[in-house]
Design a protein around this motif. Structure first.
Motif, PDB file in Angstrom:
ATOM      1  N   ASP A  77       0.805  -1.217   0.000  1.00  0.00           N
ATOM      2  CA  ASP A  77       0.000   0.000   0.000  1.00  0.00           C
ATOM      3  C   ASP A  77       0.839   1.268   0.000  1.00  0.00           C
ATOM      4  O   ASP A  77       0.329   2.361   0.217  1.00  0.00           O
ATOM      5  CB  ASP A  77      -0.961   0.020   1.192  1.00  0.00           C
ATOM      6  N   GLY A  78       2.167   1.130  -0.220  1.00  0.00           N
ATOM      7  CA  GLY A  78       2.935   2.332  -0.496  1.00  0.00           C
ATOM      8  C   GLY A  78       4.068   2.691   0.425  1.00  0.00           C
ATOM      9  O   GLY A  78       4.988   3.367   0.003  1.00  0.00           O
ATOM     10  N   PHE A  79       4.050   2.269   1.695  1.00  0.00           N
ATOM     11  CA  PHE A  79       5.150   2.717   2.547  1.00  0.00           C
ATOM     12  C   PHE A  79       6.341   1.773   2.465  1.00  0.00           C
ATOM     13  O   PHE A  79       6.212   0.576   2.208  1.00  0.00           O
ATOM     14  CB  PHE A  79       4.693   2.952   3.993  1.00  0.00           C
ATOM     15  N   THR A 138      -2.271  -6.190   4.392  1.00  0.00           N
ATOM     16  CA  THR A 138      -1.469  -5.864   3.221  1.00  0.00           C
ATOM     17  C   THR A 138      -0.339  -6.874   3.086  1.00  0.00           C
ATOM     18  O   THR A 138      -0.231  -7.815   3.870  1.00  0.00           O
ATOM     19  CB  THR A 138      -0.903  -4.433   3.340  1.00  0.00           C
ATOM     20  N   PRO A 190       6.612  10.584   3.697  1.00  0.00           N
ATOM     21  CA  PRO A 190       5.422   9.964   3.102  1.00  0.00           C
ATOM     22  C   PRO A 190       5.154   8.554   3.627  1.00  0.00           C
ATOM     23  O   PRO A 190       3.991   8.161   3.806  1.00  0.00           O
ATOM     24  CB  PRO A 190       5.750   9.946   1.601  1.00  0.00           C
ATOM     25  N   SER A 191       6.218   7.778   3.900  1.00  0.00           N
ATOM     26  CA  SER A 191       6.029   6.426   4.419  1.00  0.00           C
ATOM     27  C   SER A 191       5.469   6.453   5.838  1.00  0.00           C
ATOM     28  O   SER A 191       4.613   5.636   6.200  1.00  0.00           O
ATOM     29  CB  SER A 191       7.347   5.650   4.384  1.00  0.00           C
ATOM     30  N   THR A 193       3.601   8.814   7.036  1.00  0.00           N
ATOM     31  CA  THR A 193       2.213   9.228   6.879  1.00  0.00           C
ATOM     32  C   THR A 193       1.337   8.034   6.500  1.00  0.00           C
ATOM     33  O   THR A 193       0.252   7.831   7.061  1.00  0.00           O
ATOM     34  CB  THR A 193       2.102  10.322   5.797  1.00  0.00           C
ATOM     35  N   SER A 194       1.819   7.195   5.548  1.00  0.00           N
ATOM     36  CA  SER A 194       1.079   6.007   5.126  1.00  0.00           C
ATOM     37  C   SER A 194       0.976   4.993   6.259  1.00  0.00           C
ATOM     38  O   SER A 194      -0.087   4.400   6.491  1.00  0.00           O
ATOM     39  CB  SER A 194       1.757   5.380   3.902  1.00  0.00           C
ATOM     40  N   ALA A 197      -1.472   6.145   8.816  1.00  0.00           N
ATOM     41  CA  ALA A 197      -2.836   6.010   8.308  1.00  0.00           C
ATOM     42  C   ALA A 197      -3.347   4.592   8.541  1.00  0.00           C
ATOM     43  O   ALA A 197      -4.523   4.389   8.894  1.00  0.00           O
ATOM     44  CB  ALA A 197      -2.884   6.365   6.816  1.00  0.00           C
ATOM     45  N   GLN A 198      -2.463   3.602   8.354  1.00  0.00           N
ATOM     46  CA  GLN A 198      -2.842   2.213   8.620  1.00  0.00           C
ATOM     47  C   GLN A 198      -3.126   2.009  10.111  1.00  0.00           C
ATOM     48  O   GLN A 198      -4.081   1.315  10.487  1.00  0.00           O
ATOM     49  CB  GLN A 198      -1.720   1.270   8.167  1.00  0.00           C
ATOM     50  N   SER A 207      -8.563  10.704  11.676  1.00  0.00           N
ATOM     51  CA  SER A 207      -7.580  10.861  10.610  1.00  0.00           C
ATOM     52  C   SER A 207      -6.948  12.236  10.696  1.00  0.00           C
ATOM     53  O   SER A 207      -7.516  13.193  11.214  1.00  0.00           O
ATOM     54  CB  SER A 207      -8.239  10.687   9.239  1.00  0.00           C
TER      55      SER A 207
END
Length: 215
Positions: A77-79, A138, A190-191, A193-194, A197-198, A207
């Motif tokens: 999912d991105g991080f 994930t 950014p990681s 932040t991701s 968020a999880q 949030s």
């Protein structure tokens, strides 16, 4: 640096408790001792702030060497994160000795040490990350572990000065002696932040619209 809210700290601590608990059970079977984990303490620090913390916290003023076991993980999912498991070097030798049997003299295990420590990293780090992946729903793909021995003062010299480090500090207590370890997660903003968020989704926390600021 970003400061976690009390709810975020509680959620992170619970997530790491769940993930590291499974790793400790497997590790206990290898060293033939019960392993107790303390509640993690969670912080976000800059590279220099963490280096200062590590050197101040050691009796040799940063000269005592640390064993660093490092794996790189990419989540679907991105991080992305580098997961580092740290032990005092003398403690890592004792762990290897326990893996090979109590009658193995320390001076005879140097050739096997790196492979054995890499396997410890595989067990603890991969178990932790697999548990987090299951919690998040994930997939995380990890690299092979690398093992290095460095002083606390130079431990993170290969990281950029503006690196952001999510620190989960744990104590691993064995019956014969007290062995303190650290788990570090080095991420870019950014990681983080991701990742957060999880955590907020998992524990149904409010949030945040803004990412954690850099130092």
């Amino acid at each position: 640096m970003h400061t976690f809210s009390e709810l975020e700290l509680d959620a992170l601590s619970e997530a790491f408790n769940l993930s590291l608990g499974e790793a400790a059970a497997t590790f206990s079977a290898i060293v033939h001792e019960e392993i107790e984990l303390s509640v993690p303490t969670i912080e976000i620090l800059s590279r220099d702030a963490l280096t200062e913390r590590l050197t101040q916290g050691r009796p040799g003023s940063g000269n005592d060497r640390l064993c660093r076991i490092n794996q790189r993980f990419n989540a679907a999912d991105g991080f992305q994160t580098d997961a580092l498991l740290l032990f005092p070097e003398h403690g890592s030798l004792e762990i290897v000795r326990r893996m090979l049997g109590d009658d193995t003299p320390v001076q005879h295990i140097t050739e096997l040490e790196q492979d054995a420590l890499a396997e410890i990293g595989n067990i603890i780090i991969n178990s932790c990350m697999a548990s987090l992946a299951n919690l998040f729903g994930t997939e995380m793909i990890g690299s092979l572990p690398s093992v290095q021995s460095r002083s606390a003062a130079t431990l993170l010299d290969d990281r950029d000065a503006d690196s952001v480090i999510l620190v989960a500090r744990i104590s691993m207590n064995m019956a014969a002696h007290n062995l303190s370890g650290f788990v570090l997660f080095i991420m870019d903003v950014p990681s983080i932040t991701s990742f957060m968020a999880q955590i907020r989704r998992l524990f149904r926390l409010p949030s945040h619209d803004e990412p954690p600021p850099a130092a």
